[in-house]
Design an enzyme around this catalytic site. Structure first.
Site, PDB file in Angstrom:
ATOM      1  N   GLU A 319       0.890  -1.171   0.000  1.00 25.76           N
ATOM      2  CA  GLU A 319       0.000   0.000   0.000  1.00 25.76           C
ATOM      3  C   GLU A 319       0.916   1.205   0.000  1.00 25.76           C
ATOM      4  O   GLU A 319       1.756   1.360   0.885  1.00 25.76           O
ATOM      5  CB  GLU A 319      -0.928  -0.022   1.213  1.00 25.76           C
ATOM      6  CG  GLU A 319      -2.042   1.017   1.137  1.00 25.76           C
ATOM      7  CD  GLU A 319      -1.724   2.267   1.939  1.00 25.76           C
ATOM      8  OE1 GLU A 319      -1.526   3.326   1.297  1.00 25.76           O
ATOM      9  OE2 GLU A 319      -1.677   2.178   3.170  1.00 25.76           O
ATOM     10  N   CYS A 353      -2.123   8.349   4.430  1.00 28.07           N
ATOM     11  CA  CYS A 353      -2.166   8.064   3.001  1.00 28.07           C
ATOM     12  C   CYS A 353      -3.555   8.293   2.436  1.00 28.07           C
ATOM     13  O   CYS A 353      -3.724   8.438   1.222  1.00 28.07           O
ATOM     14  CB  CYS A 353      -1.712   6.631   2.731  1.00 28.07           C
ATOM     15  SG  CYS A 353      -2.342   5.419   3.890  1.00 28.07           S
TER      16      CYS A 353
END
Length: 567
Positions: A319, A353
């Protein structure tokens, strides 16, 4: 349960790797089921609550400590004498501890320890592995809660609420829900025709998993090594150097929960030193990564160029970056939209994020939304996270501060800073919440990941709703999170359809942050990663190698088939 304000009882690390038991251990006759997972309740820490008093007391204690953070290799605490410092980002002269940096020899020792532990750990009944993580979840949510929250607050500059939803609740949820997901996965078995018994065995991968974790979420730091370990793998864990205090305490929780030595080996230090040794090793079985797209791409290239040397194809799960959006329709509620912009962009200093970094607002409501956002920004307090009145702390370190400041300076010269823009690193690495406005849909700050409390607005003509959705989809290489605000259902349908591939986590009338384990499995595609959805069964499937087993209950004794008979 011990007093929340007191430090947990120290736990001695075992000094040997997993070994065969001296006596035979009887199997468990009976079908065991794990407790149904429930999301850990989020404590408020409101004035007058006991949890507020307990956390403040523990913070005072921890701020006075100077922790010596070793490597953990094969159950041993290893101290190399080559040290790095962990400091408070909001008071960078305040040293919280020193961590020991691994040498290349230490990395090889960790790989050997993982190999030594693998045979028995992978052969344990999965329920016994699950018991370790269920106990870790219980310890974290009770007697260790204030310590791990405190380490996250002091070492990563998270407020009490941001630490609570991360290092207490989300990590507890990962450890509990992963166990339930594993049970579900192991229960998936093939059908059996008459005369046979078909079975599916979910083996651990051959070799070790390399877990590389970021500074911004303690929960990710606990989940990336924990998920593969639950499935029978052994792990080399490299935490971010800027989050070593919380990583240390997460490791201590796992040891206290009964994690055998060598199952997870924590090695800190220079990323290149560690990765060079690990990524080219014959027994690399997988990579579980959260961090920058650039680093992940580099790791993938290294693995690709080393394919001929591996025992098997490594599983690569990552990720990475994001350039997360909020797009508003003319029918959006201005107040709800403004709150989502402020919370989604500025909580934890934008160092998520999933943080909102670009917003698209129709001209008809922009002035109203802008004024509401600016008013809220004026009320935001920033400073030491031990002062619970602060909504924001500092960004993680000098490098992050300098990088974000460059974007702010660029906006000052090439766009309009509507509010904020102050940068001061004299005591802590502080960046004011900053709202930028541009008339260029391809402007730098709308396209590049910033990872700080800076959000850029593009104001579009109401009649260009569909065209704006096309711009949102095409502007960024990332596809992590995004949100649409609209009260007209047709607009919601259009956004959901046209932005189908622009976000792995898509929110309707909500900010694009705050995914909850078991409710919104997290991950994105395109330049944002492999979208293997942490907090779901999909992620656990990556850490097993399936073996189909067919047992014939009455095997044939003649090679001839009936069709071969004479007329």
């Amino acid at each position: 349960m011990s007093s929340p304000a007191s430090a947990p009882t120290p736990v001695s690390a075992p000094s040997t790797t997993l070994r065969a038991p001296a006596v035979a251990i009887a199997g468990f006759n009976g079908r065991r089921t794990v407790p149904p997972p429930v999301n850990e309740p989020v404590r408020s820490y409101a004035p007058g609550t006991p949890e507020r008093a307990a956390l403040k007391a523990r913070l005072d204690e921890m701020a006075k400590e100077r922790v010596d953070i070793p490597l953990f290799i094969g159950g041993r605490e290893v101290r190399t004498g080559t040290l790095g410092q962990t400091v408070m980002p909001h008071d960078h002269a305040h040293v919280l501890g020193e961590y020991h940096k691994a040498t290349p020899e230490n990395v090889q020792e960790a790989i050997a320890a993982a190999a030594a532990a693998h045979r028995e750990w992978s052969s344990w009944p999965w329920e016994d592995r699950a018991a370790v993580f269920l106990r870790a979840a219980e310890l974290l949510s009770t007697s260790w809660r204030d310590t791990v929250n405190g380490a996250t607050m002091l070492g990563q500059s998270k407020t009490a609420f941001q630490a609570e939803i991360d290092s207490a609740c989300e990590l507890t949820d990962f450890w509990r829900f992963n166990v339930a997901f594993a049970q579900e996965l192991y229960g998936e078995q093939p059908i059996s025709s008459a005369g046979m018994w078909n079975q599916m065995e979910y083996r651990a991968l051959e070799g070790f998993v390399y877990a590389v974790t970021p500074f911004n979420f303690t929960a990710i730091a606990g989940n990336l090594p924990g998920a593969p370990a639950l499935m029978g793998n052994t792990v080399i864990w490299k935490p971010a150097s800027s989050a070593m205090l919380s990583a240390y305490y997460v490791m201590k929780v796992l040891i206290a929960a009964g994690l055998p030595p060598g199952v997870i080996n924590l090695v800190a230090g220079d990323a290149r030193t560690i990765s060079d040794a690990v990524l080219t090793h014959r027994d690399l079985a997988g990579v579980h990564f959260t961090g920058s797209t650039e680093v992940f791409n580099s790791m993938w290239k290294t693995i690709g160029s080393s394919m001929s040397s591996y025992r098997s194809y490594p599983r690569i799960v990552g990720e990475t970056g994001g350039k997360d959006f909020i797009v508003a329709h003319a029918s959006a509620d201005p107040q709800a939209l403004a709150v989502a912009i402020v919370r989604g962009s500025f909580e934890y200093q934008g160092q998520k994020c999933s943080a909102a970094s670009r917003i698209y607002v129709p001209r008809s409501i922009w002035n109203d939304v802008r004024d509401r956002v600016v008013a809220m920004m004026g009320d935001i307090k920033m400073g030491d996270v031990r002062d619970f009145r602060n909504f924001m702390g500092a960004v993680i370190d000098k490098r992050a501060w300098a990088g974000i400041k460059q974007y702010v300076d660029h906006a000052r010269a090439n766009a309009t800073i509507v509010a904020g823009g102050g940068c001061d690193d004299s005591k802590g690495y502080f960046i004011e919440p900053t709202l930028v406005e541009t008339s260029d849909p391809g402007y730098k700050l709308l396209c590049e990941e910033i990872f700080g409390p800076v959000v850029t607005a593009y104001v579009y003509d109401d009649a260009k709703w569909v065209e704006t959705l096309e711009v949102v989809d095409a502007t960024s290489p990332y596809a992590l999170t995004g949100a649409v605000f609209a009260n007209e259902r047709q607009a919601v349908r259009e956004a959901a359809s046209m932005l189908r591939n622009a976000a792995g986590n898509f929110y309707i009338n909500d900010k694009p942050t705050g995914a909850v384990v078991g409710q919104q499995p997290f991950g994105g595609a395109r330049g944002s990663g492999t979208n293997d959805k942490a907090g779901s069964k999909l992620n656990l499937m990556r850490w097993v190698s399936a073996r189909a087993v067919k047992e014939t209950l009455n095997p044939p004794t003649d090679f001839r088939y009936p069709f071969m008979g004479e007329k």
